[in-house]
Write an enzyme that holds these catalytic residues in place. Structure first.
Site, mmCIF file in Angstrom:
data_model
loop_
_atom_site.group_PDB
_atom_site.id
_atom_site.type_symbol
_atom_site.label_atom_id
_atom_site.label_comp_id
_atom_site.label_asym_id
_atom_site.label_seq_id
_atom_site.Cartn_x
_atom_site.Cartn_y
_atom_site.Cartn_z
ATOM 1 N N CYS A 1 17.200 -27.179 -39.056
ATOM 2 C CA CYS A 1 16.325 -25.997 -39.103
ATOM 3 C C CYS A 1 17.077 -24.840 -39.759
ATOM 4 O O CYS A 1 18.303 -24.750 -39.691
ATOM 5 C CB CYS A 1 15.916 -25.627 -37.681
ATOM 6 S SG CYS A 1 14.883 -24.159 -37.542
ATOM 7 N N HIS B 1 19.431 -27.424 -32.754
ATOM 8 C CA HIS B 1 18.549 -27.137 -31.611
ATOM 9 C C HIS B 1 17.236 -27.893 -31.717
ATOM 10 O O HIS B 1 16.309 -27.611 -30.972
ATOM 11 C CB HIS B 1 18.286 -25.629 -31.539
ATOM 12 C CG HIS B 1 17.558 -25.122 -32.748
ATOM 13 N ND1 HIS B 1 18.183 -24.918 -33.953
ATOM 14 C CD2 HIS B 1 16.252 -24.834 -32.953
ATOM 15 C CE1 HIS B 1 17.298 -24.511 -34.844
ATOM 16 N NE2 HIS B 1 16.113 -24.458 -34.274
ATOM 17 N N CYS C 1 11.498 -28.292 -32.537
ATOM 18 C CA CYS C 1 11.410 -26.936 -33.087
ATOM 19 C C CYS C 1 10.362 -26.850 -34.185
ATOM 20 O O CYS C 1 9.323 -26.239 -34.011
ATOM 21 C CB CYS C 1 12.757 -26.427 -33.596
ATOM 22 S SG CYS C 1 12.600 -24.774 -34.338
ATOM 23 N N SER D 1 17.207 -21.907 -38.748
ATOM 24 C CA SER D 1 17.793 -20.985 -37.764
ATOM 25 C C SER D 1 19.297 -21.224 -37.598
ATOM 26 O O SER D 1 20.049 -20.276 -37.361
ATOM 27 C CB SER D 1 17.083 -21.118 -36.419
ATOM 28 O OG SER D 1 15.730 -20.739 -36.551
HETATM 29 N N1 LIG Z 1 10.026 -18.074 -34.398
HETATM 30 C C1 LIG Z 1 10.524 -19.264 -34.113
HETATM 31 O O1 LIG Z 1 10.327 -19.784 -33.021
HETATM 32 C C2 LIG Z 1 11.314 -19.994 -35.157
HETATM 33 C C3 LIG Z 1 11.671 -21.319 -34.945
HETATM 34 C C4 LIG Z 1 12.327 -22.011 -35.970
HETATM 35 C C5 LIG Z 1 12.636 -21.374 -37.155
HETATM 36 N N2 LIG Z 1 12.314 -20.071 -37.310
HETATM 37 C C6 LIG Z 1 12.597 -19.359 -38.569
HETATM 38 O O2 LIG Z 1 11.584 -19.671 -39.511
HETATM 39 C C7 LIG Z 1 12.110 -19.487 -40.824
HETATM 40 C C8 LIG Z 1 11.819 -20.706 -41.671
HETATM 41 O O3 LIG Z 1 12.593 -21.801 -41.219
HETATM 42 P P1 LIG Z 1 12.572 -23.201 -42.008
HETATM 43 O O4 LIG Z 1 13.428 -24.122 -41.233
HETATM 44 O O5 LIG Z 1 11.180 -23.560 -42.333
HETATM 45 O O6 LIG Z 1 13.331 -22.770 -43.360
HETATM 46 P P2 LIG Z 1 13.335 -23.516 -44.785
HETATM 47 O O7 LIG Z 1 14.550 -23.047 -45.487
HETATM 48 O O8 LIG Z 1 13.096 -24.963 -44.579
HETATM 49 O O9 LIG Z 1 12.044 -22.939 -45.510
HETATM 50 C C9 LIG Z 1 11.964 -21.656 -46.035
HETATM 51 C C10 LIG Z 1 11.019 -21.666 -47.237
HETATM 52 O O10 LIG Z 1 10.846 -20.344 -47.700
HETATM 53 C C11 LIG Z 1 10.723 -20.393 -49.095
HETATM 54 N N3 LIG Z 1 10.937 -19.065 -49.689
HETATM 55 C C12 LIG Z 1 12.113 -18.443 -49.951
HETATM 56 N N4 LIG Z 1 11.877 -17.236 -50.522
HETATM 57 C C13 LIG Z 1 10.521 -17.101 -50.592
HETATM 58 C C14 LIG Z 1 9.651 -16.077 -51.081
HETATM 59 N N5 LIG Z 1 10.127 -14.928 -51.581
HETATM 60 N N6 LIG Z 1 8.317 -16.272 -51.013
HETATM 61 C C15 LIG Z 1 7.823 -17.415 -50.488
HETATM 62 N N7 LIG Z 1 8.595 -18.420 -50.004
HETATM 63 C C16 LIG Z 1 9.925 -18.255 -50.073
HETATM 64 C C17 LIG Z 1 11.757 -21.440 -49.504
HETATM 65 O O11 LIG Z 1 11.535 -21.939 -50.804
HETATM 66 C C18 LIG Z 1 11.546 -22.482 -48.420
HETATM 67 O O12 LIG Z 1 10.598 -23.451 -48.817
HETATM 68 C C19 LIG Z 1 13.594 -19.197 -40.634
HETATM 69 O O13 LIG Z 1 13.797 -17.800 -40.629
HETATM 70 C C20 LIG Z 1 13.876 -19.746 -39.263
HETATM 71 O O14 LIG Z 1 15.002 -19.180 -38.663
HETATM 72 C C21 LIG Z 1 11.654 -19.375 -36.348
HETATM 73 ZN ZN LIG Z 2 14.459 -24.198 -35.329
#
Ligand SMILES: NC(=O)c1ccc[n+]([C@@H]2O[C@H](COP(=O)([O-])OP(=O)(O)OC[C@H]3O[C@@H](n4cnc5c(N)ncnc54)[C@H](O)[C@@H]3O)[C@@H](O)[C@H]2O)c1
Ligand SMILES: [Zn+2]
Ligand SMILES: [Zn+2]
Length: 371
Positions: free
Chosen positions: A42, A63, A170, A44
């Site tokens: 992830c 996680h 997650c 995070s």
């Molecule tokens: N709130 C929660 O409970 C929770 C849980 C897990 C993850 N998260 C968070 O969610 C976010 C995403 O996690 P993930 O594992 O999917 O990450 P990831 O890296 O797999 O995906 C992120 C995506 O964002 C895209 N991106 C980057 N810049 C961009 C832009 N300007 N416009 C549009 N898209 C863009 C990337 O190309 C990528 O596909 C992270 O910040 C993570 O920490 C939150």
């Molecule tokens: Zn996560």
């Protein structure tokens, strides 16, 4: 007696995960010793390395995991050796006001999520050369074995491989729930998902399953936009501005009912950009993490008032791990929720840095460590 196992540890900000042998103490009261079967990569955990999430180091990452219980400490009632479990990344005690009012994602025990130690007595079971090691989300799933609390364990059946099941710990619950629970996507809605990673792709499939009529996925990476279409998106765009133009056209200017922010790292300006995509009574769901020190976001408060727009935070998709993880498993069994297609890349524990290179470069949808 302590045992020896291997784990991926972040010792210093900005440095790669290091695979090390560590000493693991037996589980104390309320705790379990588990052998990992799968762990998702992830974003995070990446925030731990960059310092956007300033949690204590050295920290064992991971996680999003599924495992087999090998040993239980005194008083553990809900799982036994041999049980297969998915770890919720937030413990669910079942007794606190949040748990007992249907918000297990906000369980009071979650206040220790970033503290690194065991939730039971705030001490470490994981050590290396006499030094205590912190655990990501009190789990540390980038390890062959780990010790965590019973409160994080959700027992599952034998019919689903652990390196698939782990995704529910997650990414799937977070993305799916951001659409279904926090965003309250309803039949006929127009939904925008910004950032199609492991979280965003599940927001896309959650919105589709909830009956959204139009789902616009925004991501600069072509591969991600292609995947979004495979998971139920009806339209894609490469950036906010072209997404706005397309949305105007598609909705005759009415714009989106729900906008879900899931790009890798949120920035203050994204809130205004997302509110711009939201129509009257539109909800902006903030799922992605922003830097912990960020205290200012941009938005038009007048727009918020005059259009009754809303901004909502979302932790684990406002899901109840103990109710929603089994529910999502059933959707998977019935062919309504895609899990196998999410894990586009698999790695060994020692390849974890390759996994994060692939995530950063946009080559993988979700990477998974198999054990
Ligand atoms: N709130 C929660 O409970 C929770 C849980 C897990 C993850 N998260 C968070 O969610 C976010 C995403 O996690 P993930 O594992 O999917 O990450 P990831 O890296 O797999 O995906 C992120 C995506 O964002 C895209 N991106 C980057 N810049 C961009 C832009 N300007 N416009 C549009 N898209 C863009 C990337 O190309 C990528 O596909 C992270 O910040 C993570 O920490 C939150
Ligand atoms: Zn996560
Ligand atoms: Zn609780």
């Amino acid at each position: 007696m302590s045992i020896t196992t291997r784990a991926a540890i972040c010792f210093e900000l900005g440095t790669p995960w290091q695979i090390e042998e560590i000493e693991l103490d037996p589980p104390k009261a309320g705790e379990v010793l588990a052998r990992m079967g799968g762990s998702g990569l992830c974003h995070s955990d990446e925030h731990i390395v960059t310092g956007d999430l300033p949690w204590p180091l050295p920290m064992i990452g991971g996680h999003e995991g599924a495992a087999v219980i090998e040993e239980v400490g005194p008083g553990v009632m809900s799982v036994a050796p041999g049980d297969r479990v998915i770890f919720g990344f937030i413990p669910a005690c079942g007794r606190c006001p949040s748990c007992s009012s249907g918000h297990q994602n906000l369980c009071d025990l979650g206040m220790y999520m970033g503290a690194g130690m065991q939730v039971s007595d705030h001490t470490a079971r994981h050590h290396r050369n006499g030094q205590d090691l912190n655990l990501m989300c009190m789990l540390g799933t980038f390890a062959e074995r780990t010790v965590t609390n019973e409160a994080n364990c959700i027992k599952i059946g034998d019919d689903i491989p652990l390196d698939v099941a782990c995704l529910l710990g997650c990414g799937v619950g977070t993305g799916w729930g951001a659409a279904v629970n926090t965003g309250e996507v309803a039949a006929g809605d127009t939904v925008v998902v910004v950032g199609v990673g492991g979280i965003g792709i599940n927001a896309v499939q959650g919105a589709a399953l909830a009956g959204a009529e139009r789902i616009l996925a925004i991501d600069p990476v072509e591969f991600k936009r292609q995947k979004a279409l495979e998971f139920g998106a009806t339209h894609t765009a490469a950036d906010w501005d072209s997404g706005f133009d397309l949305l105007q056209e598609l909705t005759w200017g009415r714009l989106a009912n729900v906008v879900i922010n899931t790009k890798g790292l949120g920035e203050g300006a994204d809130i205004a950009a997302a509110l711009r995509l939201a129509g009257k009574r539109g909800k902006v769901v903030v799922t992605n993490l922003h830097n912990a020190a960020e205290a200012t976001v941009a938005m038009s408060a007048l727009d918020l008032v005059l259009m009754e727009k809303q901004v909502r935070g979302s932790l684990f998709g406002s899901s109840n791990p103990r109710a929603d993880i089994p529910r999502m498993l059933d959707l998977y069994r019935n062919g309504k929720l895609k899990l196998d297609e999410l894990a586009t890349h698999r790695y060994k524990l020692e390849e974890v840095n390759q996994g994060y290179d692939d995530m950063r470069a946009g080559r993988s949808l979700r990477g998974v460590i198999t054990f």
